[in-house]
Design an enzyme around this catalytic site. Structure first.
Site, PDB file in Angstrom:
ATOM      1  N   ALA A 237      -5.443  -5.196  -8.410  1.00 27.50           N
ATOM      2  CA  ALA A 237      -4.096  -5.156  -9.005  1.00 27.50           C
ATOM      3  C   ALA A 237      -3.496  -3.751  -8.925  1.00 27.50           C
ATOM      4  O   ALA A 237      -2.286  -3.590  -8.723  1.00 27.50           O
ATOM      5  CB  ALA A 237      -4.144  -5.623 -10.459  1.00 27.50           C
ATOM      6  N   ASP A 238      -4.342  -2.742  -9.059  1.00 30.53           N
ATOM      7  CA  ASP A 238      -3.824  -1.362  -9.001  1.00 30.53           C
ATOM      8  C   ASP A 238      -3.300  -1.026  -7.601  1.00 30.53           C
ATOM      9  O   ASP A 238      -2.236  -0.431  -7.443  1.00 30.53           O
ATOM     10  CB  ASP A 238      -4.867  -0.332  -9.474  1.00 30.53           C
ATOM     11  CG  ASP A 238      -6.222  -0.489  -8.791  1.00 30.53           C
ATOM     12  OD1 ASP A 238      -6.439  -1.517  -8.113  1.00 30.53           O
ATOM     13  OD2 ASP A 238      -7.053   0.429  -8.927  1.00 30.53           O
TER      14      ASP A 238
END
Ligand code: UDP
Ligand code: MG
Length: 277
Positions: A237-238
């Site tokens: 997600a980052d």
């Protein structure tokens, strides 16, 4: 005859008044330019001074789940910062009693700390990237002009916020910056590789800082909730979030090690790698 003299006097008077008013006009113009330069100079000097004194509020968003000893170290790495104008938002994901007790003990000690306690059920934890969901809650709570991220098993060097703010102060056009990271136990450095348009997989989640306005403009973290490939978000997600921001605002390097990541066995990355076997 009298009339002629009268006319001559009238003409001379008009001529002298024209001269006087032309002189006055020139003087007025000089005064006007002087005033204008004065205003411009004062404004510039004021802006430079304001910039030098710029000490923005930084919101540090810290995710937590069942790591009572590690969260203590992470919290201390924020509270000990040489830059004091920050708020620490602890985002706890329904941890055990021991972890919550540690968090509570710090809440009473420092008014710069706020907290959010989620009520996520265990069966829902693997349906999305929980740290991304918590960071989004933190973003909604944040009052800071700048945002920084931290996860419970990692930590900041004590000069991190001071140095990052200094970098933003000296580079007013930069919206996102990232620093180098030391990772343990290997004791290696994740370097800053210049100005990045694709920071995913290069910049660690806790090493980037950005203006809050970036997310207001470009959107939050995606958690993968409800998606078939939620696993992809749980590990990355980052990377996806940073690449989204970088499409508009490049990531600028601060070439100093300012945080530490600990690679241990009990992490999401390790569990996902295990799962993938
Ligand atoms: N986390 C969470 N809820 C969970 C599991 C993990 O909020 O159910 C948080 C955890 O506290 C940590 C972050 O997600 O701050 C990243 O997890 P971890 O350190 O295990 O994975 P890594 O990203 O280091 O591989
Ligand atoms: Mg971790």
């Amino acid at each position: 005859m009298k009339a002629k003299i009268f006319l001559k006097i009238k003409k001379a008077a008009r001529k002298s008044s024209i001269l006087v008013s032309a002189n006055e006009k020139r003087k007025d113009f000089r005064d006007f330019i002087g005033d204008l330069l004065g205003i411009i100079f004062c404004k510039l000097a004021r802006n430079i001074k304001l910039r030098q004194e710029w000490q923005p509020l930084v919101s540090v968003l810290l995710t937590s789940y069942n790591r009572p000893q590690m969260i203590r170290r992470a919290i201390q790495s924020v509270l000990g910062q040489t830059y004091s104008n920050f708020e620490l938002i602890i985002l706890d994901d329904n941890s055990n009693e021991e972890t919550r007790t540690v968090i509570e003990s710090y809440l009473q000690k420092d008014l710069r700390i706020r907290r959010y306690y989620s009520e996520v059920k265990d069966e829902d934890r693997w349906k999305e990237a929980r740290y991304a969901a918590l960071f989004n809650i933190g973003l909604a709570m944040a009052r800071g002009e700048l945002i920084a991220y931290l996860t419970d098993d990692d930590g900041y060097l004590l000069s991190k916020l001071e140095k990052m703010v200094k970098f933003f102060r000296e580079h007013p056009a930069v919206k996102i910056a990232y620093n180098q990271q030391n990772y343990l136990p290997q004791n290696k450095t994740r370097r800053a590789y210049g100005v990045l348009k694709k920071p995913g997989h290069v910049v660690d989640a806790i090493s980037a800082m950005h203006y809050k306005s970036c997310v207001e403009e470009l959107g939050n973290w995606e958690t993968g909730k409800g998606k078939e490939d939620a696993d992809r978000y749980i590990v990355g997600a980052d990377d996806m979030f940073f690449n989204k921001l970088a499409r508009k605002y490049a990531f600028y390097p601060v070439r100093e090690v300012l945080d530490t990541r600990i690679n241990h066995k009990d992490t999401i990355s390790a569990k996902m790698a295990e799962k993938g076997k």
